[in-house]
Motif scaffolding. Sequence first.
Motif, PDB file in Angstrom:
ATOM      1  N   TRP A 157     -65.620 -11.587  54.309  1.00  0.00           N
ATOM      2  CA  TRP A 157     -64.629 -11.020  55.218  1.00  0.00           C
ATOM      3  C   TRP A 157     -63.800 -12.076  55.922  1.00  0.00           C
ATOM      4  O   TRP A 157     -62.651 -11.829  56.307  1.00  0.00           O
ATOM      5  CB  TRP A 157     -65.328 -10.111  56.234  1.00  0.00           C
ATOM      6  N   GLN A 158     -64.353 -13.263  56.123  1.00  0.00           N
ATOM      7  CA  GLN A 158     -63.606 -14.318  56.811  1.00  0.00           C
ATOM      8  C   GLN A 158     -62.408 -14.796  55.993  1.00  0.00           C
ATOM      9  O   GLN A 158     -61.501 -15.439  56.523  1.00  0.00           O
ATOM     10  CB  GLN A 158     -64.521 -15.517  57.129  1.00  0.00           C
ATOM     11  N   ASN A 159     -62.382 -14.455  54.706  1.00  0.00           N
ATOM     12  CA  ASN A 159     -61.274 -14.859  53.829  1.00  0.00           C
ATOM     13  C   ASN A 159     -60.333 -13.702  53.502  1.00  0.00           C
ATOM     14  O   ASN A 159     -59.533 -13.795  52.574  1.00  0.00           O
ATOM     15  CB  ASN A 159     -61.831 -15.453  52.530  1.00  0.00           C
ATOM     16  N   VAL A 160     -60.435 -12.627  54.283  1.00  0.00           N
ATOM     17  CA  VAL A 160     -59.618 -11.434  54.039  1.00  0.00           C
ATOM     18  C   VAL A 160     -58.841 -11.065  55.295  1.00  0.00           C
ATOM     19  O   VAL A 160     -59.370 -11.112  56.405  1.00  0.00           O
ATOM     20  CB  VAL A 160     -60.498 -10.243  53.609  1.00  0.00           C
ATOM     21  N   VAL A 161     -57.582 -10.719  55.102  1.00  0.00           N
ATOM     22  CA  VAL A 161     -56.757 -10.103  56.134  1.00  0.00           C
ATOM     23  C   VAL A 161     -56.354  -8.733  55.614  1.00  0.00           C
ATOM     24  O   VAL A 161     -55.957  -8.597  54.452  1.00  0.00           O
ATOM     25  CB  VAL A 161     -55.500 -10.953  56.426  1.00  0.00           C
ATOM     26  N   LEU A 162     -56.496  -7.708  56.443  1.00  0.00           N
ATOM     27  CA  LEU A 162     -56.009  -6.384  56.068  1.00  0.00           C
ATOM     28  C   LEU A 162     -54.579  -6.215  56.550  1.00  0.00           C
ATOM     29  O   LEU A 162     -54.230  -6.677  57.643  1.00  0.00           O
ATOM     30  CB  LEU A 162     -56.886  -5.292  56.684  1.00  0.00           C
ATOM     31  N   ALA A 163     -53.763  -5.576  55.748  1.00  0.00           N
ATOM     32  CA  ALA A 163     -52.384  -5.281  56.151  1.00  0.00           C
ATOM     33  C   ALA A 163     -52.183  -3.774  56.084  1.00  0.00           C
ATOM     34  O   ALA A 163     -52.247  -3.184  55.003  1.00  0.00           O
ATOM     35  CB  ALA A 163     -51.382  -5.989  55.236  1.00  0.00           C
ATOM     36  N   TYR A 164     -51.994  -3.163  57.255  1.00  0.00           N
ATOM     37  CA  TYR A 164     -51.675  -1.738  57.278  1.00  0.00           C
ATOM     38  C   TYR A 164     -50.175  -1.585  57.123  1.00  0.00           C
ATOM     39  O   TYR A 164     -49.386  -2.018  57.964  1.00  0.00           O
ATOM     40  CB  TYR A 164     -52.140  -1.090  58.585  1.00  0.00           C
ATOM     41  N   GLU A 165     -49.788  -0.963  56.010  1.00  0.00           N
ATOM     42  CA  GLU A 165     -48.374  -0.778  55.704  1.00  0.00           C
ATOM     43  C   GLU A 165     -48.105   0.701  55.411  1.00  0.00           C
ATOM     44  O   GLU A 165     -48.352   1.170  54.290  1.00  0.00           O
ATOM     45  CB  GLU A 165     -47.981  -1.611  54.482  1.00  0.00           C
ATOM     46  N   PRO A 166     -47.632   1.447  56.404  1.00  0.00           N
ATOM     47  CA  PRO A 166     -47.254   2.833  56.118  1.00  0.00           C
ATOM     48  C   PRO A 166     -46.134   2.849  55.082  1.00  0.00           C
ATOM     49  O   PRO A 166     -45.069   2.268  55.294  1.00  0.00           O
ATOM     50  CB  PRO A 166     -46.791   3.364  57.471  1.00  0.00           C
TER      51      PRO A 166
END
Length: 248
Positions: A157-166
């Motif tokens: 998880w430390q190597n992941v960024v989530l991007a919320y894109e509607p």
Amino acid sequence: MSRKFIVGGNWKMNGDTDQIVEIVKNLTQLPLDPNVEIVIGIPSIYVAYVKSIVPNNVAVAAQNCWKAAKGAFTGEISAPMIKDVGAEWVILGHSERRIIFNEEDDLIAAKVAHALESGLKVIACVGETLEQKDSGITEEVVTKQIKALVPAIGNNWQNVVLAYEPVWAIGTGKTATPQQAQEVHAAIRSWLSTNVSSDVAENIRIQYGGSVTAANATELAACADIDGFLVGGASLKPEFVDIINSCN
């Protein structure tokens, strides 16, 4: 909890050598907030070139990769190839990949797993369509997409960024209000706390993407659970620097 603000620029299928030089000149000559992590997503044909000319405080991402290291996959690129030319990140699961190219959750998860195993960091995108938003199932759709990624991410998880894109706000000029965006970001964090761990929920960075501009970035950046932006068209313009500096 202090999470380092991260601003990504997704050039999509745009840019030529002259335009790239101009964009990089802006990123080199204009002041950039040193407390912001910056990642720019480049068309694959230009990844190595951009990596060779960007300043050290700007990381380079590919916009996609395949789920295997090599093989008979004409037109694809692999995570080891991306890493081999010096890029550190890859964007996966973007709505345009999901909708236009019919990429399903399980394929995106396989790509994420391969990228992380290969040593890349991942910006993993999730988001709902206008029809889904109007049906009141935004949280259901977004958490289903994240649920598919959980086993693929494992302990990375430390190597992941989530991007919320509607999806309804990408390239349309429409933007979720700060309140709408914050509500979804908070819901994602709550789901992660319940279904993954409180540590992951507290530390994961969640970007907002959807017609982010210099005009709306500051207000969005002030929201408690918005940890950055994934910027489309505006990342090709000088205002990208203003977006990077929006949380200052």
